[in-house]
Motif scaffolding. Structure first.
Motif, PDB file in Angstrom:
ATOM      1  N   GLY A 244      -8.440  -2.325  -3.522  1.00 28.50           N
ATOM      2  CA  GLY A 244      -8.951  -2.014  -2.309  1.00 28.50           C
ATOM      3  C   GLY A 244     -10.398  -2.493  -1.996  1.00 28.50           C
ATOM      4  O   GLY A 244     -10.652  -3.003  -0.928  1.00 28.50           O
ATOM      5  N   PHE A 245     -11.235  -2.522  -2.968  1.00 30.60           N
ATOM      6  CA  PHE A 245     -12.544  -2.973  -2.843  1.00 30.60           C
ATOM      7  C   PHE A 245     -12.550  -4.256  -2.615  1.00 30.60           C
ATOM      8  O   PHE A 245     -13.265  -4.974  -1.762  1.00 30.60           O
ATOM      9  N   LEU A 246     -11.655  -5.246  -3.523  1.00 29.45           N
ATOM     10  CA  LEU A 246     -11.524  -6.479  -3.394  1.00 29.45           C
ATOM     11  C   LEU A 246     -11.070  -7.067  -1.889  1.00 29.45           C
ATOM     12  O   LEU A 246     -11.236  -7.984  -1.504  1.00 29.45           O
ATOM     13  N   LEU A 247      -9.915  -6.226  -1.328  1.00 32.58           N
ATOM     14  CA  LEU A 247      -9.462  -6.493  -0.227  1.00 32.58           C
ATOM     15  C   LEU A 247     -10.448  -6.237   0.995  1.00 32.58           C
ATOM     16  O   LEU A 247     -10.541  -7.331   1.947  1.00 32.58           O
ATOM     17  N   VAL A 248     -11.413  -5.250   0.900  1.00 36.44           N
ATOM     18  CA  VAL A 248     -12.355  -5.100   1.959  1.00 36.44           C
ATOM     19  C   VAL A 248     -13.211  -6.214   1.824  1.00 36.44           C
ATOM     20  O   VAL A 248     -13.832  -6.565   2.995  1.00 36.44           O
TER      21      VAL A 248
ATOM     22  N   GLY B 280       1.858  11.258  -5.101  1.00 37.36           N
ATOM     23  CA  GLY B 280       1.316  11.313  -6.698  1.00 37.36           C
ATOM     24  C   GLY B 280       2.692  11.987  -7.623  1.00 37.36           C
ATOM     25  O   GLY B 280       3.724  12.273  -7.181  1.00 37.36           O
ATOM     26  N   PRO B 281       2.307  11.928  -8.856  1.00 43.66           N
ATOM     27  CA  PRO B 281       1.190  11.890  -9.624  1.00 43.66           C
ATOM     28  C   PRO B 281       0.759  10.245  -9.595  1.00 43.66           C
ATOM     29  O   PRO B 281       1.743   9.452  -9.785  1.00 43.66           O
ATOM     30  N   TYR B 282      -0.198  10.111 -10.064  1.00 37.07           N
ATOM     31  CA  TYR B 282      -0.819   8.704 -10.425  1.00 37.07           C
ATOM     32  C   TYR B 282      -1.338   8.808 -11.849  1.00 37.07           C
ATOM     33  O   TYR B 282      -1.943   9.454 -12.244  1.00 37.07           O
ATOM     34  N   THR B 283      -1.005   7.303 -12.345  1.00 33.31           N
ATOM     35  CA  THR B 283      -1.763   7.197 -13.780  1.00 33.31           C
ATOM     36  C   THR B 283      -2.935   6.715 -13.573  1.00 33.31           C
ATOM     37  O   THR B 283      -3.401   6.088 -12.475  1.00 33.31           O
ATOM     38  N   PRO B 284      -3.932   6.761 -14.582  1.00 33.41           N
ATOM     39  CA  PRO B 284      -5.144   5.995 -14.520  1.00 33.41           C
ATOM     40  C   PRO B 284      -5.073   4.570 -14.105  1.00 33.41           C
ATOM     41  O   PRO B 284      -6.003   3.920 -13.686  1.00 33.41           O
ATOM     42  N   ALA B 285      -4.112   3.817 -14.579  1.00 32.19           N
ATOM     43  CA  ALA B 285      -3.975   2.294 -14.365  1.00 32.19           C
ATOM     44  C   ALA B 285      -3.541   2.302 -12.807  1.00 32.19           C
ATOM     45  O   ALA B 285      -4.237   1.155 -12.485  1.00 32.19           O
ATOM     46  N   GLN B 286      -2.897   3.042 -12.218  1.00 32.66           N
ATOM     47  CA  GLN B 286      -2.584   3.009 -10.730  1.00 32.66           C
ATOM     48  C   GLN B 286      -3.779   3.244 -10.215  1.00 32.66           C
ATOM     49  O   GLN B 286      -4.075   2.431  -9.291  1.00 32.66           O
ATOM     50  N   ILE B 287      -4.589   4.304 -10.485  1.00 33.46           N
ATOM     51  CA  ILE B 287      -5.792   4.612  -9.708  1.00 33.46           C
ATOM     52  C   ILE B 287      -6.869   3.419  -9.674  1.00 33.46           C
ATOM     53  O   ILE B 287      -7.772   2.866  -8.727  1.00 33.46           O
ATOM     54  N   ALA B 288      -7.016   2.795 -11.154  1.00 35.55           N
ATOM     55  CA  ALA B 288      -7.810   1.609 -11.108  1.00 35.55           C
ATOM     56  C   ALA B 288      -7.552   0.494 -10.130  1.00 35.55           C
ATOM     57  O   ALA B 288      -8.305  -0.131  -9.576  1.00 35.55           O
ATOM     58  N   VAL B 289      -6.112   0.070 -10.366  1.00 32.89           N
ATOM     59  CA  VAL B 289      -5.594  -0.988  -9.403  1.00 32.89           C
ATOM     60  C   VAL B 289      -5.843  -0.593  -7.921  1.00 32.89           C
ATOM     61  O   VAL B 289      -6.318  -1.473  -7.192  1.00 32.89           O
ATOM     62  N   ALA B 290      -5.833   0.723  -7.663  1.00 35.78           N
ATOM     63  CA  ALA B 290      -5.986   1.133  -6.040  1.00 35.78           C
ATOM     64  C   ALA B 290      -7.299   0.841  -5.702  1.00 35.78           C
ATOM     65  O   ALA B 290      -7.691   0.285  -4.627  1.00 35.78           O
ATOM     66  N   VAL B 291      -8.352   1.143  -6.596  1.00 36.99           N
ATOM     67  CA  VAL B 291      -9.725   1.318  -6.282  1.00 36.99           C
ATOM     68  C   VAL B 291     -10.374  -0.296  -6.324  1.00 36.99           C
ATOM     69  O   VAL B 291     -10.930  -0.650  -5.374  1.00 36.99           O
ATOM     70  N   GLY B 292      -9.774  -0.754  -7.386  1.00 36.59           N
ATOM     71  CA  GLY B 292     -10.258  -2.207  -7.606  1.00 36.59           C
ATOM     72  C   GLY B 292      -9.811  -3.307  -6.294  1.00 36.59           C
ATOM     73  O   GLY B 292     -10.434  -3.761  -5.902  1.00 36.59           O
TER      74      GLY B 292
ATOM     75  N   PRO C  32      -0.173  -8.639   7.136  1.00 38.36           N
ATOM     76  CA  PRO C  32      -0.010  -7.490   6.176  1.00 38.36           C
ATOM     77  C   PRO C  32       0.532  -7.801   4.634  1.00 38.36           C
ATOM     78  O   PRO C  32       0.550  -7.164   3.948  1.00 38.36           O
ATOM     79  N   VAL C  33       0.615  -9.017   4.471  1.00 38.38           N
ATOM     80  CA  VAL C  33       0.991  -9.741   3.027  1.00 38.38           C
ATOM     81  C   VAL C  33       0.132  -9.262   2.004  1.00 38.38           C
ATOM     82  O   VAL C  33       0.801  -8.666   0.853  1.00 38.38           O
ATOM     83  N   PRO C  34      -0.984  -9.326   2.039  1.00 34.53           N
ATOM     84  CA  PRO C  34      -2.155  -9.211   1.199  1.00 34.53           C
ATOM     85  C   PRO C  34      -1.985  -7.470   0.796  1.00 34.53           C
ATOM     86  O   PRO C  34      -2.323  -6.794  -0.408  1.00 34.53           O
ATOM     87  N   ILE C  35      -1.907  -6.529   1.758  1.00 30.12           N
ATOM     88  CA  ILE C  35      -1.937  -5.196   1.703  1.00 30.12           C
ATOM     89  C   ILE C  35      -0.400  -4.792   1.065  1.00 30.12           C
ATOM     90  O   ILE C  35      -0.393  -3.977   0.147  1.00 30.12           O
ATOM     91  N   VAL C  36       0.466  -5.399   1.320  1.00 32.77           N
ATOM     92  CA  VAL C  36       1.820  -5.038   0.584  1.00 32.77           C
ATOM     93  C   VAL C  36       1.940  -5.444  -0.733  1.00 32.77           C
ATOM     94  O   VAL C  36       2.146  -4.701  -1.850  1.00 32.77           O
ATOM     95  N   ALA C  37       1.275  -6.664  -1.127  1.00 32.13           N
ATOM     96  CA  ALA C  37       0.913  -7.210  -2.384  1.00 32.13           C
ATOM     97  C   ALA C  37       0.237  -6.107  -3.252  1.00 32.13           C
ATOM     98  O   ALA C  37       0.493  -5.776  -4.514  1.00 32.13           O
ATOM     99  N   TRP C  38      -0.841  -5.670  -2.514  1.00 30.06           N
ATOM    100  CA  TRP C  38      -1.906  -4.441  -3.220  1.00 30.06           C
ATOM    101  C   TRP C  38      -0.889  -3.095  -3.475  1.00 30.06           C
ATOM    102  O   TRP C  38      -0.871  -2.579  -4.653  1.00 30.06           O
ATOM    103  N   VAL C  39      -0.340  -2.855  -2.649  1.00 30.51           N
ATOM    104  CA  VAL C  39       0.686  -1.556  -2.779  1.00 30.51           C
ATOM    105  C   VAL C  39       1.681  -1.792  -3.935  1.00 30.51           C
ATOM    106  O   VAL C  39       2.247  -0.862  -4.665  1.00 30.51           O
TER     107      VAL C  39
END
Length: 187
Positions: A48-52, A34-46, A63-70
């Motif tokens: 992650g939900f979409l990937l699951v 960290g620290p994380y911005t609100p935009a980073q938190i929104a992309v991480a949560v959204g 691992p290509v989609p997970i690397v793209a997500w990170v």
């Protein structure tokens, strides 16, 4: 020390005042990387939900989609859309879509008036016959007391024109000029 030097005020704003709002610590626990911005938190949560929810579609890619997500989380750490943070830009777009199409006037939606049918007509008349000259007396004097209602009604009765014995010539200035032009052209 002079009065001019005493009136000067200098201000210095540190980088802490210009630093964006971030989440880096929760109580005594520090968020990893960290620290994380609100935009980073929104992309991480959204993301992650979409990937699951779509794991059956992308599992064959490894691992290509997970690397793209990170990488997407890293890319939105300091984004600017026309100089604004993405959350404020998104809120601006939502509020723009919420506004009435014609805008607002005095806090209310501006609307066009309902269309109405406009009907009209006209009458073509012949040229008026020369009539008697009308002389109108002034209705009241320039200064002085106001006349009584009886005096006003008698003044109105007196202004009725009498029929002239001889034919009337042009009345307005334009008619007089036209009459002079016709007389000059007839010579």
């Amino acid at each position: 020390m002079s009065a001019a030097a005493a009136a000067r005020v200098g201000r210095f704003y540190t980088t802490a005042r210009r630093h964006p709002w971030v989440l880096g610590k929760v109580a005594d626990w520090k968020i990893p990387l960290g620290p994380y911005t609100p935009a980073q938190i929104a992309v991480a949560v959204g993301g992650g939900f979409l990937l699951v929810k779509t794991i059956s579609w992308w599992s064959w890619m490894g691992p290509v989609p997970i690397v793209a997500w990170v990488l997407a989380i890293w890319a939105v750490r300091r984004p600017k859309i026309r100089g604004r943070a993405p959350m404020q830009a998104a809120l601006g777009w939502v509020l723009l879509g919420w506004q009435p199409r014609g805008g607002r006037i005095g806090g209310r939606a501006a609307r066009d008036r309902a269309p109405r049918l406009l009907l009209g007509g006209f009458t073509i008349e012949g040229a008026p016959a020369p009539g008697p000259a009308v002389s109108v007396a002034p209705s009241r004097p320039a200064r002085g007391p106001h006349p009584s209602p009886a005096a006003r009604s008698s003044a109105r009765r007196r202004t009725k024109p009498a029929a002239p014995a001889d034919p009337v010539g042009p009345v307005s200035g334009v008619q007089q000029l036209l009459a002079l032009a016709q007389q000059g052209g007839a010579r």
